[in-house]
Design a protein around this motif. Structure first.
Motif, short mmCIF file in Angstrom:
data_model
loop_
_atom_site.label_atom_id
_atom_site.label_comp_id
_atom_site.label_asym_id
_atom_site.label_seq_id
_atom_site.Cartn_x
_atom_site.Cartn_y
_atom_site.Cartn_z
N ALA A 55 0.81 -1.23 0.00
CA ALA A 55 0.00 0.00 0.00
C ALA A 55 0.83 1.27 0.00
O ALA A 55 0.29 2.36 -0.21
CB ALA A 55 -0.95 0.00 1.20
N HIS A 56 2.14 1.17 0.24
CA HIS A 56 2.93 2.41 0.38
C HIS A 56 4.42 2.08 0.27
O HIS A 56 4.99 1.46 1.16
CB HIS A 56 2.60 3.01 1.76
N ILE A 57 5.01 2.49 -0.84
CA ILE A 57 6.45 2.23 -1.01
C ILE A 57 7.07 3.37 -1.82
O ILE A 57 6.39 4.04 -2.60
CB ILE A 57 6.69 0.87 -1.70
N HIS A 58 8.36 3.60 -1.60
CA HIS A 58 9.11 4.61 -2.36
C HIS A 58 10.16 3.89 -3.19
O HIS A 58 11.25 3.59 -2.69
CB HIS A 58 9.79 5.59 -1.41
N LEU A 59 9.81 3.59 -4.44
CA LEU A 59 10.79 2.93 -5.31
C LEU A 59 11.87 3.92 -5.75
O LEU A 59 13.01 3.53 -5.99
CB LEU A 59 10.08 2.37 -6.55
N PHE A 205 -1.69 10.79 2.39
CA PHE A 205 -0.82 11.70 3.13
C PHE A 205 0.18 10.97 4.02
O PHE A 205 -0.18 9.99 4.68
CB PHE A 205 -1.66 12.60 4.05
N HIS A 206 1.39 11.47 4.07
CA HIS A 206 2.33 11.12 5.12
C HIS A 206 1.99 12.07 6.27
O HIS A 206 2.04 13.29 6.08
CB HIS A 206 3.76 11.38 4.69
N VAL A 207 1.67 11.56 7.45
CA VAL A 207 1.15 12.47 8.46
C VAL A 207 1.52 12.05 9.88
O VAL A 207 1.69 10.87 10.17
CB VAL A 207 -0.40 12.59 8.28
N GLY A 237 -0.44 7.64 6.04
CA GLY A 237 0.67 6.77 6.43
C GLY A 237 1.38 7.29 7.66
O GLY A 237 1.36 8.50 7.93
N HIS A 238 2.01 6.43 8.41
CA HIS A 238 2.69 6.68 9.69
C HIS A 238 1.66 6.83 10.81
O HIS A 238 1.36 5.88 11.50
CB HIS A 238 3.61 7.91 9.66
N LEU A 239 1.16 8.06 11.04
CA LEU A 239 0.17 8.34 12.09
C LEU A 239 0.66 7.83 13.46
O LEU A 239 -0.11 7.34 14.28
CB LEU A 239 -1.19 7.69 11.73
N SER A 266 0.27 1.59 8.32
CA SER A 266 1.37 1.54 9.27
C SER A 266 2.63 1.13 8.51
O SER A 266 2.59 0.24 7.66
CB SER A 266 1.06 0.53 10.38
N LEU A 267 3.74 1.79 8.85
CA LEU A 267 5.00 1.53 8.15
C LEU A 267 6.00 1.05 9.19
O LEU A 267 6.89 1.79 9.62
CB LEU A 267 5.45 2.83 7.46
N PRO A 268 5.84 -0.20 9.64
CA PRO A 268 6.50 -0.63 10.87
C PRO A 268 8.02 -0.56 10.85
O PRO A 268 8.62 -0.19 11.85
CB PRO A 268 6.01 -2.07 11.07
N SER A 304 5.77 -1.39 3.23
CA SER A 304 7.24 -1.37 3.33
C SER A 304 7.81 0.02 3.50
O SER A 304 8.83 0.22 4.15
CB SER A 304 7.85 -1.97 2.06
N ASN A 305 7.19 1.02 2.83
CA ASN A 305 7.67 2.39 2.84
C ASN A 305 9.04 2.50 2.16
O ASN A 305 9.13 2.76 0.99
CB ASN A 305 7.69 2.96 4.25
N ASN A 306 10.10 2.28 2.92
CA ASN A 306 11.44 2.44 2.35
C ASN A 306 12.22 1.14 2.41
O ASN A 306 12.05 0.34 3.31
CB ASN A 306 12.19 3.54 3.10
ZN LIG Z 1 6.50 7.00 2.82
#
Ligand SMILES: [Zn+2]
Length: 414
Positions: A55-59, A205-207, A237-239, A266-268, A304-306
């Motif tokens: 759901a959320h990654i920075h390639l 949003f990253h928030v 994302g984050h929160l 959540s980006l654990p 995964s995020n990063n």
């Molecule tokens: Zn991110």
């Protein structure tokens, strides 16, 4: 004629194995085999789930381990170090690193992904160019949603708003903001919603990415979600700040998120790595309160995020690994909570990304994973290998595993 017949599949929640008949990229029959088919695979009673959803990654800023000096102590550090590296990015370089991460994700069974693509006066539209090329190249294996993302802010990085418009015109699927990294968070959020309405796209949003509840911009996001009628089309994302609120306030705000139909990601790995850095004892975990959100009916994804950059020095792009870490980090070990962890990388994530016809029912798109286990909970508890990945009714990845236990074969000959 079927395209694919997957025989002997154990579906989540089902007891007896069934055969899945697949044609036109969809599941057209569940039950005893109905042939003939172009390809038939007996999966031997192993577990079959819908494809994993990232759901959320920075390639675009993945795999920077060899070109960033110094390690991040805080999120601000990570943004600063990555911004320095970003000055050297080219479209070809972004494409090459993105391809390596996509290969990992596809092999791990990810069949849909939302990638944030940075659009700002540093990198301009190089990320969009690279990611649009990857979206086309990888279309047979994965659905890639591109989120035009203002990581460096909008008001404090003049020119970004026009670049976001250009990215949406080029084919970005949605728009993303980062109000904690700007001079006027409320105005930043307004601009993102205005773009979402203008182009009729979702917003992400990253928030509230801090140890203490010092921003709580999610309140403004919820207000603007309701005002614009964007319920079900907004993700955050984050929160992590939500976890720092006293229980009663936390409950009230979670109720607001549920009413606004906002999904939480959540980006654990990033949150565990960057939060709690000022704590000298009893270092906090810094995760959003996943269990409370789920209990209130808020869809929660794990993402995964990063992957190997100053925000997160490790990463495999394998979503099963996130369920494994989160089971212990968020105290989610009961059978029901373990199932929720699987949902966080499958059904909840699909709902947040607004994927159509996702699942293992008749009529669903045939995006599937065959696991090297029998039970759903083992995805979390034992990190099983993937045996097969199916995208749009075609086998895209086949894993072969070979272990030779030479120690058992005896003999002490040198
Ligand atoms: Zn991110």
């Amino acid at each position: 004629m079927l395209d694919l017949l997957l025989g002997n599949c154990r579906l989540p929640g089902g007891s007896a194995p069934v055969d899945l008949a697949i044609a036109g990229g969809r599941i057209v029959g569940i039950g005893p085999a109905r042939g003939p088919a172009r390809e038939t695979v007996d999966v031997g009673g192993h577990l079959v789930t819908p494809g994993l959803v990232e759901a959320h990654i920075h390639l675009d800023k993945a795999l920077l381990g060899d070109r960033v000096s110094g390690s991040a102590e805080t999120a601000a550090d990570a943004i600063r170090l990555t911004a320095i590296a970003k000055r050297g990015f080219t479209a070809a370089d972004i494409e090459a690193r993105g391809r390596r991460v996509l290969d990992l994700a596809v092999a791990a069974g990810t069949t849909a992904m939302r990638a944030h693509v940075e659009v700002d006066p540093i990198v301009h539209l190089a990320g969009m160019e690279a990611m649009l090329a990857l979206k086309r190249e990888y279309a047979p294996a994965i659905d890639l949603q591109l989120c035009a993302f203002a990581q460096e802010g909008i008001l404090q990085a003049p020119g970004t708003e026009a670049l976001l418009v250009r990215a949406l015109e080029m084919g970005a699927d949605l728009v993303g903001g980062c109000p904690y990294n700007d001079t006027d968070a409320r105005r930043h959020i307004e601009i993102v919603f205005a773009l979402a309405r203008e182009f009729d796209v979702d917003a992400d949003f990253h928030v509230d990415f801090s140890d203490e509840p010092e921003h709580l911009h999610v309140r403004e996001i919820a207000r603007q979600t309701m005002r614009t009628g964007w319920q079900g089309r907004v993700a955050v994302g984050h929160l992590t700040e939500l976890a720092a609120l006293p229980a009663e306030e936390q409950g009230t705000l979670i109720g607001v998120l549920a009413a606004a139909g906002i999904g939480v990601i959540s980006l654990p790995l990033t949150d565990l790595y960057l939060m709690g850095r000022r704590d000298e004892r009893n270092v906090r975990r810094g995760l959003t309160p996943i269990r409370r959100l789920l209990a209130a009916g808020v869809p929660v994804a794990l993402a995964s995020n990063n992957v190997r950059n100053p925000f997160t020095p490790i990463g495999t792009a394998d979503l099963a690994h996130l369920t494994f870490v989160t089971a212990v980090a968020a105290h989610m070990g009961t059978p029901d909570l373990v199932r929720q962890l699987v949902a966080a990388v499958t059904t909840h994530a699909a709902r947040i990304l607004n994927l159509r016809d996702y699942g293992c029912a008749e009529g669903s798109r045939a995006d599937l994973v065959v696991w090297d286990c029998d039970r759903l909970d083992e995805i979390v508890t034992a990190l099983p290998a993937r045996r097969l990945v199916v995208k749009a009714g075609r086998v895209t990845v086949e894993h072969e595993r070979r272990v030779i236990e030479r120690w058992r074969v005896g003999g002490t000959d040198g």
